[in-house]
Design an enzyme around this catalytic site. Structure first.
Site, mmCIF file in Angstrom:
data_model
loop_
_atom_site.group_PDB
_atom_site.id
_atom_site.type_symbol
_atom_site.label_atom_id
_atom_site.label_comp_id
_atom_site.label_asym_id
_atom_site.label_seq_id
_atom_site.Cartn_x
_atom_site.Cartn_y
_atom_site.Cartn_z
ATOM 1 N N HIS A 147 -7.502 5.184 -0.616
ATOM 2 C CA HIS A 147 -6.159 4.617 -0.474
ATOM 3 C C HIS A 147 -5.113 5.727 -0.539
ATOM 4 O O HIS A 147 -4.321 5.822 -1.475
ATOM 5 C CB HIS A 147 -5.868 3.557 -1.517
ATOM 6 C CG HIS A 147 -4.765 2.635 -1.075
ATOM 7 N ND1 HIS A 147 -4.985 1.320 -0.768
ATOM 8 C CD2 HIS A 147 -3.445 2.855 -0.839
ATOM 9 C CE1 HIS A 147 -3.845 0.758 -0.394
ATOM 10 N NE2 HIS A 147 -2.894 1.685 -0.413
ATOM 11 N N GLU A 194 -9.561 -0.293 4.856
ATOM 12 C CA GLU A 194 -8.251 -0.694 4.358
ATOM 13 C C GLU A 194 -7.398 0.543 4.092
ATOM 14 O O GLU A 194 -7.799 1.669 4.404
ATOM 15 C CB GLU A 194 -8.395 -1.526 3.068
ATOM 16 C CG GLU A 194 -9.051 -0.789 1.924
ATOM 17 C CD GLU A 194 -9.273 -1.674 0.714
ATOM 18 O OE1 GLU A 194 -9.144 -2.894 0.820
ATOM 19 O OE2 GLU A 194 -9.583 -1.114 -0.357
ATOM 20 N N ASP A 254 -3.589 3.160 -5.659
ATOM 21 C CA ASP A 254 -2.860 3.053 -4.383
ATOM 22 C C ASP A 254 -1.552 3.835 -4.434
ATOM 23 O O ASP A 254 -0.473 3.291 -4.180
ATOM 24 C CB ASP A 254 -2.567 1.591 -4.030
ATOM 25 C CG ASP A 254 -3.806 0.711 -4.059
ATOM 26 O OD1 ASP A 254 -4.920 1.248 -3.925
ATOM 27 O OD2 ASP A 254 -3.663 -0.519 -4.204
ATOM 28 N N ASN A 272 -5.708 -9.356 7.478
ATOM 29 C CA ASN A 272 -5.166 -9.532 6.135
ATOM 30 C C ASN A 272 -3.841 -8.788 6.006
ATOM 31 O O ASN A 272 -3.762 -7.590 6.277
ATOM 32 C CB ASN A 272 -6.165 -8.998 5.098
ATOM 33 C CG ASN A 272 -5.853 -9.450 3.684
ATOM 34 O OD1 ASN A 272 -5.050 -10.348 3.466
ATOM 35 N ND2 ASN A 272 -6.516 -8.835 2.719
ATOM 36 N N SER A 326 -6.906 -5.092 5.892
ATOM 37 C CA SER A 326 -8.088 -4.729 5.127
ATOM 38 C C SER A 326 -9.208 -5.699 5.471
ATOM 39 O O SER A 326 -8.977 -6.884 5.685
ATOM 40 C CB SER A 326 -7.806 -4.759 3.613
ATOM 41 O OG SER A 326 -7.675 -6.084 3.153
#
Length: 375
Positions: free
Chosen positions: A331, A261, A60, A196, A215
Site C-alpha cells: 500500500h 489494491e 496505508d 470496490n 481492490s
C-alpha cells in the site's frame, strides 16, 4: 536590401531557436533542493534502513509537505507531523464525527468501518471504535487547495464509498484550517458492481483530474473527474487499468482471489507509473503483500510491465517484497520530494510481532527508466 533583410531574418531565426533550446532545457532540468531539505532526505533514507530503531506504526501511509512540516496520514484518519521525516507526533484527526452522508446502508451496517491492524500513536487499540474514522486517505495539492480523498467500507465487502474534503492548509494552527467535507464521489454496491470504491488516489494530467481506486473484485479502475475535482465528469469516462486473475465462478459479493489494491500513479519524466499491491495485507507476519508496477505514456493507459504485459490482464513487474526483517510491504505512495524519488509504504515487522510500520525508500531509476527499490 532584400539580401540583408533575409540574412537578418536567418540570424534572428537561428538565435531564437538556440534561445528556445536553452529555455526548454532549463524547464526540464530538475530543481535542486535546498541543502537543508536534501540533508533531511538523505538522513531519513539512512534512518529507515536501520535495524535498531522503533519505526512509527502506521497503515496505508501517505506523506505531503507544507512549508517545513511533513504530514503523515493513515487509515483510521489520523495525521502525524514531523520536521525530519523520522520523529513523528500525532497532530489531529480529519474528522471528529462521522461524515453526515455515511450511513449503515453505505457501509453495510458493519461496525468495522475502518481497518486498523495495529495500535496507533494516539493510543487507540484494535477493536475500539472512534467516530470519524476513515480509510486509506490520499491528499493532493491542486491550485492552492488540498484535496483529501478517503473511503468508508466494511472489511472484505464492496459496500464502500469514496468521499472528498478540502482545506486551504494542513496546519491546524492556521486560522484558515478547516476540513470541509463535500460528500460522496462514488459508491460501490454488492451484486451491482464488480469493483470496490476503496483506496482512492487523485492523479492530475495537466488540468484534468482522474480518480484511481479499487481492490480485489475486478481490480483497479480509473474515473474522470469534473473540473471541481469533487464530482464525476459527465458523460462518464472509465478505464480498467489493472487486475489479477479471478475465479469468476465465485459469488459476486466475494472479494475473490484476484488480490490487487492500493493503486498509486506517479509521473516521472515521460511516463506515468502505476504502482499497486498484490496478495494479502493485515495478517501480521503471515502477510505476503508485495508491490508491482507498470507504466504508460498516457495517464489513461494502457499500463504495461517490463515484459510488455498489460496490467489490466494480470501483468505487473515486481518492485519490492518482504525480506528477513519485513514479512511483507505494500500500500505505497510515491513522490518527488527534496530532490529524490521516494516510495512510502507500510511493512510488517518480524521483530515486533508483525506490527505495521512506516517505511521510506529511495526509488532509483535504471537506464531503461524502470524503478528500482532496495528494501
Amino acid at each position: 536590401m532584400r539580401k540583408i533583410r533575409f540574412k537578418t531574418f536567418k540570424v534572428a531565426l537561428v538565435a531564437s531557436l538556440i534561445a528556445g533550446s536553452f529555455l526548454v532545457q532549463a524547464q526540464i532540468r530538475p530543481i535542486a533542493p535546498h541543502p537543508k531539505d536534501a540533508k533531511i532526505m538523505e538522513e531519513a533514507l539512512d534512518y529507515y534502513k536501520k535495524t535498531d530503531v522503533e519505526f512509527y506504526e502506521t497503515h496505508d501511509p501517505i506523506i505531503i509537505k507544507e512549508d517545513d512540516t511533513y504530514y503523515l496520514s493513515r487509515s483510521g484518519g489520523e495525521v502525524a507531523t514531523s520536521k525530519d521525516l523520522k520523529d513523528w507526533k500525532f497532530s489531529y484527526y480529519f474528522f471528529d464525527e462521522d461524515p453526515v452522508w455515511v450511513t449503515p446502508q453505505i457501509t453495510g451496517a458493519n461496525e468495522r468501518t475502518a481497518i486498523s491492524a495495529t495500535r496507533g500513536s494516539s493510543g487507540e487499540r484494535p477493536g475500539q471504535q472512534r467516530k470519524g474514522r476513515v480509510n486509506a486517505p490520499d491528499i493532493q495539492l491542486v491550485n492552492g487547495t488540498y484535496y483529501l480523498y478517503y473511503n468508508v467500507t466494511s472489511f472484505a465487502k464492496n459496500t464502500s464509498a469514496i468521499g472528498v474534503a478540502t482545506n486551504k492548509t494542513l496546519n491546524p494552527e492556521s486560522p484558515e484550517f478547516e476540513w470541509v467535507d463535500h460528500g460522496m464521489v462514488i459508491q460501490s454496491i454488492p451484486y451491482r458492481d464488480m469493483w470496490n470504491a476503496i483506496d482512492a488516489n487523485l492523479v492530475m494530467d495537466g488540468n484534468q483530474g482522474w480518480l484511481v481506486f479499487g481492490s480485489f473484485w475486478g481490480g483497479i479502475q480509473m474515473l474522470k473527474l469534473a473540473p471541481d475535482l469533487l464530482s464525476v465528469a459527465k458523460p462518464e469516462f472509465w478505464h480498467h487499468i489493472a487486475a489479477q486473475p479471478r475465479n469468476f465462478y465465485l459469488d459476486w459479493a466475494d472479494p475473490g482471489d484476484g488480490a490487487i489494491e492500493g493503486a498509486f500513479i506517479y509521473k516521472h519524466i515521460q511516463y506515468f507509473y502505476l504502482f499497486a499491491s498484490l496478495d494479502y495485507c493485515c495478517r501480521g507476519i503471515e502477510s505476503d503483500y508485495k508491490i508491482i508496477v507498470g507504466r504508460s505514456r498516457y495517464v489513461e493507459g494502457p499500463y504495461v510491465d517490463k515484459e510488455g504485459r498489460q496490467l489490466s490482464m494480470g501483468g505487473g513487474t515486481l518492485v519490492v517484497e518482504g525480506n528477513d526483517r519485513w514479512a511483507a510491504v505494500g500500500h505505497n505512495s510515491a513522490y518527488t520530494m527534496n530532490g529524490k524519488s521516494i516510495i512510502v509504504m507500510h511493512g510488517y515487522d518480524k521483530l515486533d510481532s508483525g506490527k505495521s510500520k512506516l517505511l521510506i525508500r529511495e526509488i532509483k531509476w535504471g537506464r531503461d527508466d524502470w524503478p528500482i527499490v532496495d528494501l
